[in-house]
Write an enzyme that holds these catalytic residues in place. Structure first.
Site, PDB file in Angstrom:
ATOM      1  N   ASN A  79       0.830  -1.214   0.000  1.00  0.00           N
ATOM      2  CA  ASN A  79       0.000   0.000   0.000  1.00  0.00           C
ATOM      3  C   ASN A  79       0.860   1.259   0.000  1.00  0.00           C
ATOM      4  O   ASN A  79       0.349   2.367   0.008  1.00  0.00           O
ATOM      5  CB  ASN A  79      -0.998   0.015   1.171  1.00  0.00           C
ATOM      6  N   ASP A 125      -4.018  -2.488   0.151  1.00  0.00           N
ATOM      7  CA  ASP A 125      -3.897  -2.609   1.602  1.00  0.00           C
ATOM      8  C   ASP A 125      -4.318  -4.033   1.970  1.00  0.00           C
ATOM      9  O   ASP A 125      -5.469  -4.422   1.761  1.00  0.00           O
ATOM     10  CB  ASP A 125      -4.822  -1.580   2.259  1.00  0.00           C
ATOM     11  N   VAL A 126      -3.393  -4.804   2.501  1.00  0.00           N
ATOM     12  CA  VAL A 126      -3.675  -6.236   2.706  1.00  0.00           C
ATOM     13  C   VAL A 126      -4.558  -6.496   3.918  1.00  0.00           C
ATOM     14  O   VAL A 126      -4.850  -7.651   4.224  1.00  0.00           O
ATOM     15  CB  VAL A 126      -2.395  -7.092   2.783  1.00  0.00           C
ATOM     16  N   LEU A 161      -8.651  -9.869  -0.097  1.00  0.00           N
ATOM     17  CA  LEU A 161      -7.643 -10.149  -1.123  1.00  0.00           C
ATOM     18  C   LEU A 161      -8.241 -11.084  -2.160  1.00  0.00           C
ATOM     19  O   LEU A 161      -8.694 -12.173  -1.815  1.00  0.00           O
ATOM     20  CB  LEU A 161      -6.433 -10.867  -0.503  1.00  0.00           C
ATOM     21  N   ALA A 194       6.750 -13.066   8.149  1.00  0.00           N
ATOM     22  CA  ALA A 194       7.886 -12.278   8.628  1.00  0.00           C
ATOM     23  C   ALA A 194       7.575 -11.829  10.050  1.00  0.00           C
ATOM     24  O   ALA A 194       6.802 -10.912  10.276  1.00  0.00           O
ATOM     25  CB  ALA A 194       8.103 -11.073   7.725  1.00  0.00           C
ATOM     26  N   TYR A 245       3.607  -3.020  17.665  1.00  0.00           N
ATOM     27  CA  TYR A 245       4.348  -3.883  16.723  1.00  0.00           C
ATOM     28  C   TYR A 245       4.557  -5.264  17.337  1.00  0.00           C
ATOM     29  O   TYR A 245       4.264  -6.291  16.724  1.00  0.00           O
ATOM     30  CB  TYR A 245       5.692  -3.227  16.414  1.00  0.00           C
ATOM     31  N   LYS A 270       2.859  -8.781  16.004  1.00  0.00           N
ATOM     32  CA  LYS A 270       3.661  -9.890  15.474  1.00  0.00           C
ATOM     33  C   LYS A 270       3.472 -11.150  16.317  1.00  0.00           C
ATOM     34  O   LYS A 270       3.493 -12.273  15.778  1.00  0.00           O
ATOM     35  CB  LYS A 270       5.132  -9.486  15.419  1.00  0.00           C
ATOM     36  N   ARG A 293      15.798   4.433  11.785  1.00  0.00           N
ATOM     37  CA  ARG A 293      16.607   3.350  12.340  1.00  0.00           C
ATOM     38  C   ARG A 293      18.034   3.807  12.557  1.00  0.00           C
ATOM     39  O   ARG A 293      18.514   4.747  11.943  1.00  0.00           O
ATOM     40  CB  ARG A 293      16.605   2.151  11.401  1.00  0.00           C
TER      41      ARG A 293
HETATM   42  N1  UDP Z   1      19.195   4.566  18.115  1.00  0.00           N
HETATM   43  C1  UDP Z   1      20.097   5.601  18.374  1.00  0.00           C
HETATM   44  N2  UDP Z   1      20.090   6.679  17.542  1.00  0.00           N
HETATM   45  C2  UDP Z   1      19.276   6.782  16.461  1.00  0.00           C
HETATM   46  C3  UDP Z   1      18.374   5.715  16.184  1.00  0.00           C
HETATM   47  C4  UDP Z   1      18.357   4.631  17.036  1.00  0.00           C
HETATM   48  O1  UDP Z   1      20.864   5.562  19.343  1.00  0.00           O
HETATM   49  O2  UDP Z   1      19.354   7.803  15.753  1.00  0.00           O
HETATM   50  C5  UDP Z   1      19.213   3.388  18.997  1.00  0.00           C
HETATM   51  C6  UDP Z   1      17.851   2.964  19.521  1.00  0.00           C
HETATM   52  O3  UDP Z   1      17.558   3.651  20.727  1.00  0.00           O
HETATM   53  C7  UDP Z   1      18.072   1.495  19.730  1.00  0.00           C
HETATM   54  C8  UDP Z   1      19.048   1.104  18.633  1.00  0.00           C
HETATM   55  O4  UDP Z   1      19.671   2.305  18.218  1.00  0.00           O
HETATM   56  O5  UDP Z   1      18.684   1.243  20.977  1.00  0.00           O
HETATM   57  C9  UDP Z   1      18.412   0.430  17.424  1.00  0.00           C
HETATM   58  O6  UDP Z   1      17.344   1.234  17.011  1.00  0.00           O
HETATM   59  P1  UDP Z   1      16.499   0.956  15.681  1.00  0.00           P
HETATM   60  O7  UDP Z   1      15.474   2.040  15.591  1.00  0.00           O
HETATM   61  O8  UDP Z   1      17.418   0.808  14.541  1.00  0.00           O
HETATM   62  O9  UDP Z   1      15.771  -0.457  15.840  1.00  0.00           O
HETATM   63  P2  UDP Z   1      15.334  -1.391  17.078  1.00  0.00           P
HETATM   64  O10 UDP Z   1      16.415  -2.396  17.169  1.00  0.00           O
HETATM   65  O11 UDP Z   1      15.218  -0.576  18.336  1.00  0.00           O
HETATM   66  O12 UDP Z   1      14.048  -1.952  16.624  1.00  0.00           O
END
Ligand code: UDP
Length: 314
Positions: free
Chosen positions: A33, A57-58, A62, A115, A146, A150, A187
């Site tokens: 989506n 949008d699943v 479907l 997944a 989340y 899952k 991330r």
């Molecule tokens: N983190 C960080 N700075 C950032 C983004 C993430 O220090 O700009 C930290 C976050 O607090 C976590 C780890 O990096 O401890 C991994 O975060 P991510 O969002 O990649 O995925 P998660 O493993 O938490 O799902």
């Protein structure tokens, strides 16, 4: 020619799986989506005769014509920033979306692959995490949307397996990185690389002593494909068992990119897991799989990708 349907096929992981399926001679039906997926991730496949994209949008009904051999359910916001921005959609795609895709697999007598995620282990008290650990999840915290979606998806998948005899697979995916991540997905790997490329400070949350284990996307796709082709119904962890603190990652990115960036510290988000490392004994034994791409190599390839993205914008 096997006919394989993937939800979330225009996402970071989904699009790499589409590439692999096409390469291995599948006909691919890619659903997305596009709330976190991007057409540019699959643009190079649109002219391929074995590839079909459907914007859908699943969580809705479907209806797919003709036979389907495999259904891969990868649709979901997966970055903490995304699923906290899209909490209801995250809960719906993990629950209603899993139900709809399982229903489709059952109607087509297809193999189903879910997944799932290392987040089912929550903030783990067992380290490294093995598949027989039941986890430590806060259902009402910000990550609960989340994690619980899952966990529900896994329960639903096993119910279809047990009660309908559906042929199912469950993969618990640990932190994965590589080209086609969104630069603003929030991330840690994409943030740090994009900050370093722009000469901005790297944003470390907390004191940066929390750990993660980062798997390069090509290793992940190889594991996923082996699982799909295996007969393993039990959940299987896939990830790279080499564990780093977030501060260590920041220094690795700074070294690899060079430039003037420094490190700045910000508050740790609520319920951020303190430690995470997959025990991949099961994947090694049952799939003969383990990661091969070192973090330095994986980071270099990912930096190359983001550098190209930045240059094309400027
Ligand atoms: N983190 C960080 N700075 C950032 C983004 C993430 O220090 O700009 C930290 C976050 O607090 C976590 C780890 O990096 O401890 C991994 O975060 P991510 O969002 O990649 O995925 P998660 O493993 O938490 O799902």
């Amino acid at each position: 020619m096997p006919r394989t349907l993937i939800t979330g096929g225009a996402g970071f992981l989904g699009s790499h799986i589409c590439d692999r399926l096409i390469r291995d001679g599948h006909e691919v039906i890619c659903l997305d989506n596009l709330i976190t997926g991007r057409m540019e991730n699959v643009a190079h496949l649109l002219d391929h005769e074995a590839f079909r994209f459907i914007k859908l949008d699943v969580t809705e009904y479907l209806d797919i014509d003709g036979p389907v051999d495999h259904v891969l359910h990868f649709a979901s916001p997966a970055s903490p920033v995304d699923y906290q921005r899209l909490p209801i959609q995250t809960l719906k795609v993990g629950s209603l979306g899993t139900h709809k895709t399982l229903g489709l697999a059952k109607a087509k007598a297809a193999r189903f692959l879910l997944a799932s995620t290392s987040e089912v282990y929550g903030d783990p008290v067992i380290h490294p995490q093995r598949e027989d650990y039941w986890g430590n999840v806060n259902p009402i915290g910000p990550r609960g949307v989340y994690d619980e979606a899952k966990r529900f998806a896994e329960a639903m998948t096993m119910a279809y397996h047990r009660y309908h005899g559906l042929d199912t697979r469950i993969v618990r995916i640990f932190n994965t990185y590589g080209p086609r991540m969104r630069p603003n997905d929030g991330r840690v790997v994409s943030n740090f690389i994009n900050q370093a490329l722009r000469g901005q400070p790297l944003t470390v949350y907390g004191d940066g002593s929390q750990t993660r284990s980062f798997c390069y996307v090509s290793d992940m796709v190889e594991g996923l494909y082996r699982l799909l082709m295996s007969s393993e119904v039990d959940p299987i962890n896939l990830g790279n068992p080499k564990e780093f603190t977030v501060v260590e990652l920041a220094h690795m990115v700074l070294r690899a990119v060079g430039g003037p960036s420094t490190i700045e510290f910000y508050p740790l988000p609520t319920d951020d897991p303190r430690i995470r490392q997959p025990d991949i004994g099961r994947a090694r034994a049952r799939l003969g799989w383990e990661p091969t791409v070192e973090i330095t190599e994986g980071l270099a390839r990912t930096i190359h990708y983001f550098r190209g993205q930045l240059e094309s914008v400027n």
